[in-house]
Design an enzyme around this catalytic site. Structure first.
Site, short mmCIF file in Angstrom:
data_model
loop_
_atom_site.label_atom_id
_atom_site.label_comp_id
_atom_site.label_asym_id
_atom_site.label_seq_id
_atom_site.Cartn_x
_atom_site.Cartn_y
_atom_site.Cartn_z
N LYS A 88 28.58 45.61 30.24
CA LYS A 88 29.84 45.17 30.87
C LYS A 88 30.28 43.83 30.28
O LYS A 88 31.44 43.65 29.94
CB LYS A 88 29.64 45.01 32.38
CG LYS A 88 29.65 46.32 33.13
CD LYS A 88 29.15 46.17 34.56
CE LYS A 88 28.93 47.54 35.18
NZ LYS A 88 28.16 47.53 36.41
N GLN A 103 26.25 44.13 41.06
CA GLN A 103 25.56 45.35 40.61
C GLN A 103 24.67 45.90 41.71
O GLN A 103 23.89 45.17 42.32
CB GLN A 103 24.73 45.01 39.35
CG GLN A 103 24.07 46.20 38.70
CD GLN A 103 25.04 47.18 38.06
OE1 GLN A 103 26.15 46.82 37.66
NE2 GLN A 103 24.65 48.43 37.99
N ASP A 159 35.38 46.95 41.86
CA ASP A 159 34.60 48.18 42.08
C ASP A 159 35.29 49.08 43.10
O ASP A 159 34.96 50.27 43.20
CB ASP A 159 33.23 47.81 42.66
CG ASP A 159 32.10 47.96 41.65
OD1 ASP A 159 32.24 48.79 40.74
OD2 ASP A 159 31.09 47.25 41.81
#
Ligand code: GUN
Length: 300
Positions: free
Chosen positions: A54, A98, A121
């Site tokens: 990422k 995460q 997200d």
């Protein structure tokens, strides 16, 4: 094999190129550089690989990447303090924590602490609720990427029977919402559904997101159906040598590709779309907070 292969890797490259163009425009026209903060707690090897990837792709499209690596023993309070700081930092337009988090930390509480407008997200209940009620939201990256591939392969999805196998908050539920938004007739099935093969056989669009290696067999698929395999499972591959592994999806590719009309491979299908959509979501979040027109073709 008779199915057309849906090339997620190539699609993701094109999406990243469009994202990079938007980033360049934001910089040159408005003096704004979008910033994405990624928080990793602990040393889970798979998570560490994702986070590195990422960060690399964030920089490649011209955005600022802020990486926060915290010890596995980090307290929930300390993580919440970091998130509050990122919420209030104008250089940060997107925040991703995460998952999974270590067990001393309540993931729901952490996800709820992220400012909804920076929740790239799309996991915050505000964004889940906005999506469910058909309003503008941040859309979770894997379902968003899967939908882009579907629309690219099929065009208008109106009226098609879509079966989503899997009911997670990250993929299954938002995927079902997105397909409903496209006027599909949507069934959400899961590993405990009765007659799962029969349900799948009714699908014009079959999205497999159960996390069980090669569970969906070729004879579960309607001839000509479009199959999106979200699974990424690492399984032993003794044929490659002792201790070796390979990646397989939730669909048994060898048999499914004989029956489907189009199918995503693993790897190279949905996987590359997730990070590409994360970068696109970060640009969208940046435009929204600065009250600039939202870029076309980046999804949300
Ligand atoms: N862990 C596995 N997939 C994801 C994802 O899409 N987002 C986050 N934050 N964590 C993950």
């Amino acid at each position: 094999m008779s199915a057309v292969l849906i090339d997620g890797k190539a699609f993701a490259e094109r999406l990243r190129a469009r994202t990079a163009e938007h980033v360049a425009g934001l910089k040159s026209l408005h003096g704004i550089t979008p910033g994405l903060a990624v928080v990793l707690v602990g040393e889970d090897p798979a998570s560490a690989v994702y986070v590195r990837s990422k960060a690399k792709q964030t920089v490649e499209v011209g955005m600022n990447s802020f990486e926060h690596r915290l010890d596995a023993a980090t307290s929930e309070a300390d993580l919440l303090t970091l998130i509050h700081g990122l919420n209030n930092d104008p250089a940060v337009n997107g925040i991703l924590v995460q998952l999974p988090l270590p067990e001393q930390i309540d993931s729901d509480r952490v996800l709820m602490a992220i400012a909804p407008e920076k929740d790239v997200d799309g996991f915050h209940v505000i964004n889940a609720g906005l999506l469910a009620t058909g309003q503008k939201s941040m859309v979770p990256c894997t379902p968003l990427g899967s939908l882009m591939l579907l629309k690219d392969a099929l065009g208008d999805l109106t009226g098609l029977n879509a079966v989503v196998v899997g009911r997670s908050n990250i993929v299954g539920k938002p995927m079902a919402q997105l397909l409903l938004r496209e006027s599909c007739t949507v069934t959400v099935a899961h590993s405990r559904s009765r007659n799962l093969p029969g349900i799948c056989r009714g699908a014009d669009i079959l999205v497999a997101a159960v996390g069980r290696p090669e569970m969906v067999k070729g004879d579960w698929i309607k001839p000509g159906a479009t199959v999106i395999d979200v699974g990424i499972n690492r399984v032993p591959a003794p044929d490659k040598g002792e201790g070796k592994h390979r990646l397989v999806g939730d669909v048994e590719f060898a048999s499914a590709s004989q029956v489907a009309g189009a199918i995503t491979p693993v790897p190279g299908g949905v996987g590359p779309m997730t990070i590409a959509c994360l970068l696109a979501n970060t640009v969208t979040a940046t435009c929204r907070v600065n009250r600039l027109p939202e870029p076309d073709g980046l999804g949300s």
